[in-house]
Design a protein around this motif. Sequence first.
Motif, PDB file in Angstrom:
ATOM      1  N   TRP A   1      26.866  23.362  38.478  1.00 12.23           N
ATOM      2  CA  TRP A   1      27.074  24.620  37.767  1.00 12.23           C
ATOM      3  C   TRP A   1      25.970  24.847  36.729  1.00 12.23           C
ATOM      4  N   LEU A   2      25.644  23.755  36.028  1.00 13.23           N
ATOM      5  CA  LEU A   2      24.678  23.902  34.932  1.00 13.23           C
ATOM      6  C   LEU A   2      23.238  23.963  35.422  1.00 13.23           C
ATOM      7  N   THR A   3      22.920  23.104  36.410  1.00 12.92           N
ATOM      8  CA  THR A   3      21.510  22.926  36.755  1.00 12.92           C
ATOM      9  C   THR A   3      21.154  23.428  38.147  1.00 12.92           C
ATOM     10  N   GLY A   4      22.149  23.662  38.991  1.00 13.38           N
ATOM     11  CA  GLY A   4      21.874  24.035  40.372  1.00 13.38           C
ATOM     12  C   GLY A   4      21.750  22.840  41.303  1.00 13.38           C
ATOM     13  N   PHE A   5      21.675  21.625  40.751  1.00 13.81           N
ATOM     14  CA  PHE A   5      21.502  20.434  41.595  1.00 13.81           C
ATOM     15  C   PHE A   5      22.822  20.063  42.273  1.00 13.81           C
ATOM     16  N   THR A   6      22.803  19.994  43.611  1.00 14.77           N
ATOM     17  CA  THR A   6      24.043  19.771  44.359  1.00 14.77           C
ATOM     18  C   THR A   6      24.140  18.393  45.008  1.00 14.77           C
ATOM     19  N   GLY A   7      23.208  17.498  44.684  1.00 14.20           N
ATOM     20  CA  GLY A   7      23.260  16.151  45.251  1.00 14.20           C
ATOM     21  C   GLY A   7      24.490  15.394  44.762  1.00 14.20           C
ATOM     22  N   SER A   8      24.750  14.240  45.399  1.00 19.13           N
ATOM     23  CA  SER A   8      25.991  13.523  45.109  1.00 19.13           C
ATOM     24  C   SER A   8      25.860  12.526  43.965  1.00 19.13           C
ATOM     25  N   LYS A  48      15.210  20.735  24.636  1.00 20.42           N
ATOM     26  CA  LYS A  48      14.768  20.083  25.872  1.00 20.42           C
ATOM     27  C   LYS A  48      15.979  19.769  26.717  1.00 20.42           C
ATOM     28  N   ALA A  49      15.761  19.717  28.001  1.00 25.54           N
ATOM     29  CA  ALA A  49      16.836  19.269  28.883  1.00 25.54           C
ATOM     30  C   ALA A  49      16.183  18.586  30.075  1.00 25.54           C
ATOM     31  N   ALA A  50      16.885  17.649  30.664  1.00 28.74           N
ATOM     32  CA  ALA A  50      16.319  16.936  31.807  1.00 28.74           C
ATOM     33  C   ALA A  50      17.413  16.553  32.784  1.00 28.74           C
ATOM     34  N   VAL A  51      17.011  16.489  34.050  1.00 27.22           N
ATOM     35  CA  VAL A  51      17.906  16.043  35.114  1.00 27.22           C
ATOM     36  C   VAL A  51      17.335  14.749  35.677  1.00 27.22           C
ATOM     37  N   PHE A  52      18.188  13.764  35.895  1.00 31.44           N
ATOM     38  CA  PHE A  52      17.775  12.458  36.413  1.00 31.44           C
ATOM     39  C   PHE A  52      18.476  12.207  37.744  1.00 31.44           C
ATOM     40  N   VAL A  53      17.705  11.913  38.761  1.00 31.33           N
ATOM     41  CA  VAL A  53      18.282  11.669  40.085  1.00 31.33           C
ATOM     42  C   VAL A  53      17.645  10.429  40.703  1.00 31.33           C
ATOM     43  N   ASP A  54      18.241   9.928  41.786  1.00 25.42           N
ATOM     44  CA  ASP A  54      17.640   8.768  42.444  1.00 25.42           C
ATOM     45  C   ASP A  54      16.707   9.206  43.573  1.00 25.42           C
ATOM     46  N   GLY A  55      16.081   8.208  44.183  1.00 28.69           N
ATOM     47  CA  GLY A  55      15.022   8.478  45.148  1.00 28.69           C
ATOM     48  C   GLY A  55      15.428   9.402  46.300  1.00 28.69           C
ATOM     49  N   ARG A  56      16.709   9.326  46.718  1.00 32.71           N
ATOM     50  CA  ARG A  56      17.187  10.180  47.807  1.00 32.71           C
ATOM     51  C   ARG A  56      17.045  11.657  47.460  1.00 32.71           C
ATOM     52  N   TYR A  57      17.128  11.950  46.165  1.00 27.99           N
ATOM     53  CA  TYR A  57      17.372  13.333  45.770  1.00 27.99           C
ATOM     54  C   TYR A  57      16.237  13.978  44.985  1.00 27.99           C
ATOM     55  N   ASN A 107      13.587  16.099  60.162  1.00 30.99           N
ATOM     56  CA  ASN A 107      14.770  16.031  59.287  1.00 30.99           C
ATOM     57  C   ASN A 107      15.442  14.665  59.366  1.00 30.99           C
ATOM     58  N   GLY A 108      15.230  13.959  60.473  1.00 34.08           N
ATOM     59  CA  GLY A 108      15.818  12.630  60.621  1.00 34.08           C
ATOM     60  C   GLY A 108      15.245  11.623  59.642  1.00 34.08           C
ATOM     61  N   ALA A 109      14.060  11.927  59.104  1.00 37.89           N
ATOM     62  CA  ALA A 109      13.431  11.003  58.154  1.00 37.89           C
ATOM     63  C   ALA A 109      14.020  11.141  56.758  1.00 37.89           C
ATOM     64  N   ILE A 110      14.830  12.201  56.543  1.00 37.62           N
ATOM     65  CA  ILE A 110      15.502  12.381  55.248  1.00 37.62           C
ATOM     66  C   ILE A 110      16.834  11.653  55.344  1.00 37.62           C
ATOM     67  N   VAL A 111      16.909  10.492  54.666  1.00 40.49           N
ATOM     68  CA  VAL A 111      18.018   9.576  54.941  1.00 40.49           C
ATOM     69  C   VAL A 111      19.382  10.227  54.718  1.00 40.49           C
ATOM     70  N   HIS A 112      19.521  11.037  53.665  1.00 43.08           N
ATOM     71  CA  HIS A 112      20.817  11.671  53.397  1.00 43.08           C
ATOM     72  C   HIS A 112      20.786  13.159  53.715  1.00 43.08           C
ATOM     73  N   TYR A 113      20.117  13.485  54.786  1.00 43.38           N
ATOM     74  CA  TYR A 113      19.974  14.882  55.190  1.00 43.38           C
ATOM     75  C   TYR A 113      21.326  15.538  55.430  1.00 43.38           C
ATOM     76  N   ARG A 114      21.422  16.791  55.028  1.00 43.95           N
ATOM     77  CA  ARG A 114      22.633  17.570  55.292  1.00 43.95           C
ATOM     78  C   ARG A 114      22.145  18.953  55.673  1.00 43.95           C
ATOM     79  N   VAL A 115      22.490  19.382  56.858  1.00 38.84           N
ATOM     80  CA  VAL A 115      21.954  20.639  57.355  1.00 38.84           C
ATOM     81  C   VAL A 115      22.444  21.802  56.494  1.00 38.84           C
ATOM     82  N   SER A 116      21.536  22.733  56.215  1.00 40.04           N
ATOM     83  CA  SER A 116      21.883  23.968  55.511  1.00 40.04           C
ATOM     84  C   SER A 116      21.211  25.100  56.277  1.00 40.04           C
ATOM     85  N   PRO A 117      21.629  26.342  56.052  1.00 43.23           N
ATOM     86  CA  PRO A 117      21.015  27.445  56.808  1.00 43.23           C
ATOM     87  C   PRO A 117      19.489  27.437  56.663  1.00 43.23           C
TER      88      PRO A 117
END
Lengths: 675, 675
Positions: free
Chosen positions: A124-131, A141-150, A451-461
């Motif tokens: 909601w706040l940042t738009g980031f939808t990863g898990s 200032k503001a920052a988002v921290f994610v792991d390598g998948r994302y 797309n198969g090389a993206i380990v946590h791929y999730r199809v989107s339109p």
Amino acid sequence: MSDIYKGDAALDRLLERANSSWNAAALTDLVRGVLAAPKPIGPEVWTGLLDVSIGPDLESQLRAFHHEITKRSQTNDAGVPCGPARLLALRAQLKERGSNGFIVPRGDEYQGEYVPKRAERLAWLTGFTGSAGLAVVLENKAAVFVDGRYILQAQEEVDGKHFDRFLMAEHPASGWIAANLSKGGRLGYDPWLLTPNQVERYEAACAKAGGVLVATRDNPLDAVWKDQPPPPLAPVTAHDLAFAGEASVDKRRRLARTLSEDGIDAVVLSAPDSVAWLLNVRGGDVPYAPLPHVFAVFNSDGTVDLFVDPRKVFPGLGDHLTEDVRLSGPDSFGPFLDRLGTGRKKVCLDRDEAPAWILDRLEKAGARLVKGTDPCTLAKAAKNPVELDGMRAAHRRDGAALVRFLSWLDRRLKASPLTESEAADRLEAFRSENDHFRGLSFSTISAAGPNGAIVHYRVSPRTDRRIEPGSLYLLDSGAQYLDGTTDVTRTIAIGRPTDETRQRFTLVLKGHIAVASVLFPKGTTGSQLDPLARKALWEHGLDYEHGTGHGVGSYLSVHEGPQRISKKPSTVALEPGMIISNEPGYYKSGAYGIRIENLVAVFAVPPPEGAEKEMLGFETLTLAPIDRAMINLSLLNNRERAWMDAYHARVREVLHPLLDRDTALWLKAATRPLA
Amino acid sequence: MSDIYKGDAALDRLLERANSSWNAAALTDLVRGVLAAPKPIGPEVWTGLLDVSIGPDLESQLRAFHHEITKRSQTNDAGVPCGPARLLALRAQLKERGSNGFIVPRGDEYQGEYVPKRAERLAWLTGFTGSAGLAVVLENKAAVFVDGRYILQAQEEVDGKHFDRFLMAEHPASGWIAANLSKGGRLGYDPWLLTPNQVERYEAACAKAGGVLVATRDNPLDAVWKDQPPPPLAPVTAHDLAFAGEASVDKRRRLARTLSEDGIDAVVLSAPDSVAWLLNVRGGDVPYAPLPHVFAVFNSDGTVDLFVDPRKVFPGLGDHLTEDVRLSGPDSFGPFLDRLGTGRKKVCLDRDEAPAWILDRLEKAGARLVKGTDPCTLAKAAKNPVELDGMRAAHRRDGAALVRFLSWLDRRLKASPLTESEAADRLEAFRSENDHFRGLSFSTISAAGPNGAIVHYRVSPRTDRRIEPGSLYLLDSGAQYLDGTTDVTRTIAIGRPTDETRQRFTLVLKGHIAVASVLFPKGTTGSQLDPLARKALWEHGLDYEHGTGHGVGSYLSVHEGPQRISKKPSTVALEPGMIISNEPGYYKSGAYGIRIENLVAVFAVPPPEGAEKEMLGFETLTLAPIDRAMINLSLLNNRERAWMDAYHARVREVLHPLLDRDTALWLKAATRPLA
């Protein structure tokens, strides 16, 4: 046929006539909660929660009412629009409260992989939808921290003008806080959303900056998220003994003994799958796993105090739970913890799992706190014979559905083009015809070519690709059944594969077989087995950057601990009955991905002649052909070939009776011996 | 030719005439310290410590004086005799001090594997001579705790009437203390001999019993051990740059940078091998490793404060150390720590390694303490090119000596019987003829038949067996050279081996080869490689109960960390230059033992074609034939056979020039191709 809603007064009259204490106002809240939960699959529709006999008129009006509330919640425009306005609104709220910043994790009170809509605060706040991820908002200032998948996804989804975006491993949030919080600054956090160990880390970071970390009384983000959904209200229902295999009272007696021996009075259970397992109940508050969002306290006398919204309690659940399980509403949880404190009880809490709020409350109340792990975690990891049989049965049905899909795919691709999302939908349709089907166990990874090389791929339109000849198609999918949970990956050659992809596939297959066929002594951890899955790739200077296996629940989370097969060190020994995935892979960025995944169950192997140790091995549960076209036979030794042929023979024999003639013929060809 | 001691007055006169400040009284203490150290091997004899030019008269009198002091210390009978009298004396001492008990670890201030005679307190009190263990003495009870290696030995050596004897893993000392210390009881410990983490454990145990753990001001056991040797006084000498490969100033600069980055002012170094490595010095205070018993503080400006008995400082050492290393006596250590505290310095201390005394002193003085690990541990583990070349050279000489022995053994056994101890002595004699030889790196395991199944076997007159035809002979040995440290195990068929022993040997060999030949990506830990060594045994339901590999120092300890190959999880990645042993085994209790051990060095492998990762592999350093008669060829695959033949060819080619004709012929036969 659609029903027309005749208004609240009319509904109230119908309810009264049915002798129900419900009215339209209360029902509005109930339906909003129901809508905040994932779409239910099973028979326990929301009207069942009303515990009232429903005639045709009332039924029609309830349906119309539900439709009305759904419509209203969809057209709700009271919220702050997407974009930087939300960040500004949060900052204004923080300023009002005299706070200099706030931590927004992607996680809820239950620290699960999946969260209800209400808890999608980071998105909601940042738009980031990863898990997985975390935002820290300061005044300027503001920052988002994610792991390598994302990291790529974060760069696409999060506005770089307003948020810095970091890879956690290189730039942890704690370092950023230490560097950016102002001296004397007060950084807020919602104590329901962070664990005690996380709080400890951020406290140290704030201290480095000369500031302080402060638990907020309520969540300032929730205060500005006007149209935030309420907590989900999915029915909590009994999980039948025919699937669970051990009565709740027996599980509780067994674990209570250990608690008493350790001198512990009570354990706080904050993990929904632990509660679900211990009490033989299931819920539906998050997608992909039948988890009830509840808290519980497990007492050393074997009784349980369960804190659950009474509106979620499906009629008859009380009888199932027996009087040893005392039900109270969520508001009673805090006062109950206070009483544990007043009684100077020795309370165990998992500091990596429970909300910090619980620890704080217990500490303030004077409880004697014991660091420890949730005792259900290890207990539920080793499945009992009934659960194992259920898993086997679920895998037979699931395998048949997958084979139907693969055979369909083979024919379909010869006829006309197909996209990733169309394929995923078709597979889900096959699965949904199965007995006991309750939904997918995770969002299908239907990944064509690069797309198969993206380990946590999730199809989107936006990413949806055609499955093209001359490419690889990676399909990682699974389902929830009442009797078990599945998770399977196959990589399929579309058209003629190249020498390179066949070599890589065969190296991955060698790793898969090495794990599937290993014998190991009791006491061995999954981490010890991990290199067996990689050795063939290592010989060619290749590797994959994910674990080899995760635990799997029995009609619970598709990812569960504590066992794993991974480079990360583990001290958890594999035990008979544990279910774990065996999924080595190989990924060439921008080109293709390969993964071969079966679920396996640990079992006690009859000792080989001359054996001196108790030996364990794996029984492969998943039943689906491995694409013969991808195998470079010259890279397999005799033992590996024999394993492949035996596996394919078993797939063929077990699934044959479940298939129509054409599919059976396709499977026969797909599983014929390698030689 | 023996010299006659003419008395102290005559010696004093000679010393005065030589312009020395030494006198007979001071020399008595010096020689007693020298006698408390292991017998020196190198040229740095004790008279060198006097830093005086010694004429023939003085030389003769000094020799006579040394003989006199040696004789006196041998006939000293002031001590409490062996047996329960010592326990009674300690209890009386404790009572006098108002203490209810005392912890007696087998360990000294430096937490090393080997301790000087002075620190053999556990052996003095209980009779137990193993290398690890602990006694706890209470008023009416006492117990000795040992690990699995030593339980049989403890039962033989320790009087069961006065001490209960426990296996630590099953009955840890902490549990025994919690159960047996009286309520309100005061259990003492010597804060020099336990680490902070150990103290924490025993504090919790005492608290459970309602008692308290108390640091003693001095050691009550030392107070009753009347003839306890003084601290050892072995010369501390320079370790030549030609062997060390990197100047101390460069090592210090390199590590100081990291300290500064982490905001740390100083690190206390309590591990002698860390100090020896950092300063390029060696000592001789314990057997089998050239370790100086000193403490040091490494400052973030790259300087070191070294606390060392000035009598140990070999002439010229100051110049070698340069002015960046400030020398003070041991008495200055405490006040120096106080000054760190007064200065509010941020001090790092390894809580698994340092004496609790240091932590207590720093805490009291007000230092800001940082938990951490000794930075030298990881730095010294990765050997530099000069050290690696030294290791290779040492292994060539060591291999030649071992081959001479093996060839001699072959002939000798055909002629007449031989015992384990005779064999070990002969091997040591061959090794001692080598250049740069400085002694053994551990007590040789020379184990015939069933003694081979005792993993840490050490021959004694009571156990000394003949090496008989129709048995296996397990020989695990190594040496210290100025340019490197060796450790090698061979298992030799005496006469015709059985099918079973050949099968087991070949399974062990398969594991050895799997480790020796593995390629693995950067970042891999030794624990990840461990199962490769066991897989072949696992397939037959077999295993071994020890680690697969330990780190090895460069003319330092033969066992060093932090890397290891082990079932125990490890987070330490293998790095190029690290040396580690590769020693899988198999043991049949009461029958025989098998172990095949080579040292290997990690190196960056030229990437295979198509490689995507930086790959590492092992260079085998040890050069000695593996007994062909023990190999069941049918169990080896082609790659394993090729590895064996290539290894044997290298052994033959490298060692051939170093051998006499007969030995060279023997080696040629011993290393001929398998096929």
